[in-house]
Design a protein around this motif. Structure first.
Motif, PDB file in Angstrom:
ATOM      1  N   ASN A  62     -52.344 -20.234  21.755  1.00 33.69           N
ATOM      2  CA  ASN A  62     -51.766 -19.135  20.992  1.00 33.69           C
ATOM      3  C   ASN A  62     -50.253 -19.192  21.169  1.00 33.69           C
ATOM      4  O   ASN A  62     -49.728 -18.812  22.213  1.00 33.69           O
ATOM      5  N   LEU A  63     -49.562 -19.694  20.160  1.00 30.32           N
ATOM      6  CA  LEU A  63     -48.106 -19.852  20.273  1.00 30.32           C
ATOM      7  C   LEU A  63     -47.424 -18.521  19.978  1.00 30.32           C
ATOM      8  O   LEU A  63     -47.252 -18.130  18.828  1.00 30.32           O
ATOM      9  N   VAL A  64     -47.021 -17.856  21.061  1.00 34.18           N
ATOM     10  CA  VAL A  64     -46.406 -16.534  20.906  1.00 34.18           C
ATOM     11  C   VAL A  64     -44.931 -16.627  20.563  1.00 34.18           C
ATOM     12  O   VAL A  64     -44.326 -15.647  20.127  1.00 34.18           O
ATOM     13  N   GLY A  65     -44.311 -17.800  20.789  1.00 31.29           N
ATOM     14  CA  GLY A  65     -42.897 -17.920  20.484  1.00 31.29           C
ATOM     15  C   GLY A  65     -42.299 -19.214  20.978  1.00 31.29           C
ATOM     16  O   GLY A  65     -43.018 -20.176  21.268  1.00 31.29           O
ATOM     17  N   LEU A  66     -40.977 -19.218  21.083  1.00 26.52           N
ATOM     18  CA  LEU A  66     -40.223 -20.381  21.544  1.00 26.52           C
ATOM     19  C   LEU A  66     -39.557 -20.099  22.875  1.00 26.52           C
ATOM     20  O   LEU A  66     -39.211 -18.958  23.183  1.00 26.52           O
ATOM     21  N   MET A  67     -39.368 -21.159  23.650  1.00 21.13           N
ATOM     22  CA  MET A  67     -38.607 -21.075  24.897  1.00 21.13           C
ATOM     23  C   MET A  67     -37.504 -22.122  24.860  1.00 21.13           C
ATOM     24  O   MET A  67     -37.719 -23.250  24.417  1.00 21.13           O
ATOM     25  N   THR A  68     -36.328 -21.722  25.311  1.00 21.13           N
ATOM     26  CA  THR A  68     -35.242 -22.686  25.444  1.00 21.13           C
ATOM     27  C   THR A  68     -34.402 -22.355  26.658  1.00 21.13           C
ATOM     28  O   THR A  68     -34.420 -21.220  27.154  1.00 21.13           O
ATOM     29  N   MET A  69     -33.671 -23.357  27.132  1.00 21.45           N
ATOM     30  CA  MET A  69     -32.727 -23.190  28.236  1.00 21.45           C
ATOM     31  C   MET A  69     -31.373 -23.717  27.800  1.00 21.45           C
ATOM     32  O   MET A  69     -31.273 -24.798  27.221  1.00 21.45           O
ATOM     33  N   ALA A  70     -30.340 -22.962  28.090  1.00 23.26           N
ATOM     34  CA  ALA A  70     -28.991 -23.371  27.721  1.00 23.26           C
ATOM     35  C   ALA A  70     -28.443 -24.388  28.725  1.00 23.26           C
ATOM     36  O   ALA A  70     -28.866 -24.416  29.881  1.00 23.26           O
ATOM     37  N   PRO A  71     -27.509 -25.248  28.296  1.00 18.98           N
ATOM     38  CA  PRO A  71     -26.840 -26.154  29.242  1.00 18.98           C
ATOM     39  C   PRO A  71     -26.172 -25.357  30.366  1.00 18.98           C
ATOM     40  O   PRO A  71     -25.686 -24.237  30.141  1.00 18.98           O
ATOM     41  N   LEU A  72     -26.143 -25.923  31.556  1.00 19.26           N
ATOM     42  CA  LEU A  72     -25.635 -25.205  32.725  1.00 19.26           C
ATOM     43  C   LEU A  72     -24.207 -24.707  32.550  1.00 19.26           C
ATOM     44  O   LEU A  72     -23.860 -23.615  32.983  1.00 19.26           O
ATOM     45  N   LYS A  73     -23.363 -25.507  31.943  1.00 19.52           N
ATOM     46  CA  LYS A  73     -21.951 -25.142  31.823  1.00 19.52           C
ATOM     47  C   LYS A  73     -21.577 -24.784  30.383  1.00 19.52           C
ATOM     48  O   LYS A  73     -20.436 -24.984  29.956  1.00 19.52           O
ATOM     49  N   ALA A  74     -22.505 -24.229  29.675  1.00 19.40           N
ATOM     50  CA  ALA A  74     -22.249 -23.866  28.280  1.00 19.40           C
ATOM     51  C   ALA A  74     -21.202 -22.764  28.185  1.00 19.40           C
ATOM     52  O   ALA A  74     -21.184 -21.824  28.992  1.00 19.40           O
ATOM     53  N   SER A  75     -20.348 -22.870  27.196  1.00 13.42           N
ATOM     54  CA  SER A  75     -19.354 -21.828  26.940  1.00 13.42           C
ATOM     55  C   SER A  75     -20.027 -20.651  26.254  1.00 13.42           C
ATOM     56  O   SER A  75     -21.174 -20.742  25.799  1.00 13.42           O
ATOM     57  N   GLN A  76     -19.310 -19.541  26.152  1.00 12.47           N
ATOM     58  CA  GLN A  76     -19.850 -18.377  25.448  1.00 12.47           C
ATOM     59  C   GLN A  76     -20.227 -18.740  24.016  1.00 12.47           C
ATOM     60  O   GLN A  76     -21.293 -18.364  23.529  1.00 12.47           O
ATOM     61  N   ALA A  77     -19.355 -19.489  23.358  1.00 10.81           N
ATOM     62  CA  ALA A  77     -19.631 -19.872  21.963  1.00 10.81           C
ATOM     63  C   ALA A  77     -20.863 -20.769  21.868  1.00 10.81           C
ATOM     64  O   ALA A  77     -21.676 -20.628  20.935  1.00 10.81           O
ATOM     65  N   GLU A  78     -21.019 -21.668  22.824  1.00  8.15           N
ATOM     66  CA  GLU A  78     -22.183 -22.559  22.824  1.00  8.15           C
ATOM     67  C   GLU A  78     -23.469 -21.776  23.077  1.00  8.15           C
ATOM     68  O   GLU A  78     -24.507 -22.056  22.452  1.00  8.15           O
ATOM     69  N   LEU A  79     -23.413 -20.803  23.973  1.00 15.38           N
ATOM     70  CA  LEU A  79     -24.577 -19.955  24.231  1.00 15.38           C
ATOM     71  C   LEU A  79     -24.966 -19.183  22.974  1.00 15.38           C
ATOM     72  O   LEU A  79     -26.144 -19.130  22.592  1.00 15.38           O
ATOM     73  N   GLU A  80     -23.977 -18.583  22.347  1.00 13.77           N
ATOM     74  CA  GLU A  80     -24.227 -17.805  21.132  1.00 13.77           C
ATOM     75  C   GLU A  80     -24.894 -18.676  20.073  1.00 13.77           C
ATOM     76  O   GLU A  80     -25.882 -18.275  19.443  1.00 13.77           O
ATOM     77  N   ALA A  81     -24.364 -19.880  19.881  1.00 15.73           N
ATOM     78  CA  ALA A  81     -24.887 -20.766  18.839  1.00 15.73           C
ATOM     79  C   ALA A  81     -26.308 -21.213  19.139  1.00 15.73           C
ATOM     80  O   ALA A  81     -27.171 -21.222  18.248  1.00 15.73           O
ATOM     81  N   LEU A  82     -26.563 -21.589  20.398  1.00 17.25           N
ATOM     82  CA  LEU A  82     -27.894 -22.073  20.769  1.00 17.25           C
ATOM     83  C   LEU A  82     -28.943 -20.976  20.652  1.00 17.25           C
ATOM     84  O   LEU A  82     -30.026 -21.189  20.074  1.00 17.25           O
ATOM     85  N   PHE A  83     -28.654 -19.811  21.189  1.00 17.13           N
ATOM     86  CA  PHE A  83     -29.631 -18.726  21.152  1.00 17.13           C
ATOM     87  C   PHE A  83     -29.861 -18.236  19.722  1.00 17.13           C
ATOM     88  O   PHE A  83     -30.986 -17.894  19.348  1.00 17.13           O
ATOM     89  N   SER A  85     -58.089 -18.164  24.950  1.00 19.67           N
ATOM     90  CA  SER A  85     -56.829 -18.477  24.278  1.00 19.67           C
ATOM     91  C   SER A  85     -55.655 -18.241  25.228  1.00 19.67           C
ATOM     92  O   SER A  85     -55.545 -17.167  25.838  1.00 19.67           O
ATOM     93  N   ILE A  86     -54.785 -19.231  25.360  1.00 18.86           N
ATOM     94  CA  ILE A  86     -53.661 -19.164  26.285  1.00 18.86           C
ATOM     95  C   ILE A  86     -52.370 -18.856  25.523  1.00 18.86           C
ATOM     96  O   ILE A  86     -52.009 -19.556  24.573  1.00 18.86           O
ATOM     97  N   ASN A  87     -51.676 -17.826  25.958  1.00 16.73           N
ATOM     98  CA  ASN A  87     -50.381 -17.495  25.364  1.00 16.73           C
ATOM     99  C   ASN A  87     -49.343 -18.513  25.810  1.00 16.73           C
ATOM    100  O   ASN A  87     -49.044 -18.627  27.005  1.00 16.73           O
ATOM    101  N   CYS A  88     -48.789 -19.244  24.860  1.00 14.29           N
ATOM    102  CA  CYS A  88     -47.839 -20.318  25.171  1.00 14.29           C
ATOM    103  C   CYS A  88     -46.543 -20.139  24.389  1.00 14.29           C
ATOM    104  O   CYS A  88     -46.538 -19.654  23.253  1.00 14.29           O
ATOM    105  N   PHE A  89     -45.461 -20.580  25.019  1.00 12.02           N
ATOM    106  CA  PHE A  89     -44.187 -20.727  24.332  1.00 12.02           C
ATOM    107  C   PHE A  89     -43.950 -22.213  24.105  1.00 12.02           C
ATOM    108  O   PHE A  89     -44.097 -23.015  25.032  1.00 12.02           O
TER     109      PHE A  89
END
Length: 222
Positions: free
Chosen positions: A151-172, A114-118
């Motif tokens: 084995n889906l241990v969770g989610l992975m995401t990447m924020a846009p390179l020039k995201a603002s603080q508010a955009e980071l907060e919302a995405l995460f 079983s492979i641990n994957c995001f």
């Protein structure tokens, strides 16, 4: 470049951020070594880094063999072509970029355990990024649930390179809530206990929103 000093600074900031959020699970720091040689990766292990991440299969294999026998948890964090799955998948401890059902089926076929994957999600809907869009996730989960070696241990995401603080907060925050929603469904082989998000420029924001794995490269080597 003082690896010991940089490691201590990063680990302290991560620990303090986790404590501020009452994160009892802890946060794992993955040192992303794609721009350094195997010897530097070995030096990271010597100063106490235990999680090493690589984007490309060839670089992963190079460092995996160079650091054989070292106390390392190995992460493949970049996109993986289906034709290369057989070369690497049984060596990784965590795969962070499961971005299609076809890839999941190939991993399931080639894995001997079983492979641990995001599950990689693209909630910001950037055309340049891989990952499932929000409206694709539910159907994908139904198919992936039938693959015993995933084995889906969770989610992975990447924020846009020039995201603002508010955009980071919302995405995460959205990623955290999505992970919790999936976890509540109790789908087989999907514990959904972890979040892989946050890099050198935004990992403190990611920790604030529940990240349990942060992927840090530049901050180690400046």
């Amino acid at each position: 470049m003082d690896l010991a000093k940089n490691k201590a600074k990063i680990f302290k900031s991560v620990e303090e951020a986790a404590e501020a959020e009452n994160n009892t699970q802890g946060v794992n720091v993955i040192a992303v070594t794609k721009y350094v040689e195997a010897e530097v990766a070995h030096q990271l292990v010597e100063v106490g880094v235990r999680h090493i991440g690589e984007n490309r299969v060839d670089k992963f294999l190079e460092k995996y063999h160079a650091l054989a026998g070292q106390p390392v948890t190995w992460h493949l964090i970049g996109s993986l072509q289906r034709r290369k799955v057989k070369d690497v998948i049984n060596l990784v401890d965590y795969f962070h970029a499961l971005d299609s059902v076809k890839l999941a089926k190939e991993i399931n076929k080639r894995a001997d355990h079983s492979i641990n994957c995001f599950l990689q999600v693209n909630l910001s809907e950037e055309p340049s990024k891989h990952g499932f869009l929000k409206n694709e996730i539910e159907e994908a989960l139904l198919e992936i649930a039938e693959l015993p070696n995933i084995n889906l241990v969770g989610l992975m995401t990447m924020a846009p390179l020039k995201a603002s603080q508010a955009e980071l907060e919302a995405l995460f925050d959205e990623t955290y809530r999505l992970k919790e929603d999936i976890k509540a469904k109790n789908i087989k082989n999907m514990p959904m206990t972890d979040l892989s998000m946050g890099m050198s420029g935004d990992y403190l924001v990611a920790i604030k929103h529940g990240a349990t794995f942060v992927r840090i490269g530049t901050a180690f080597f400046q």
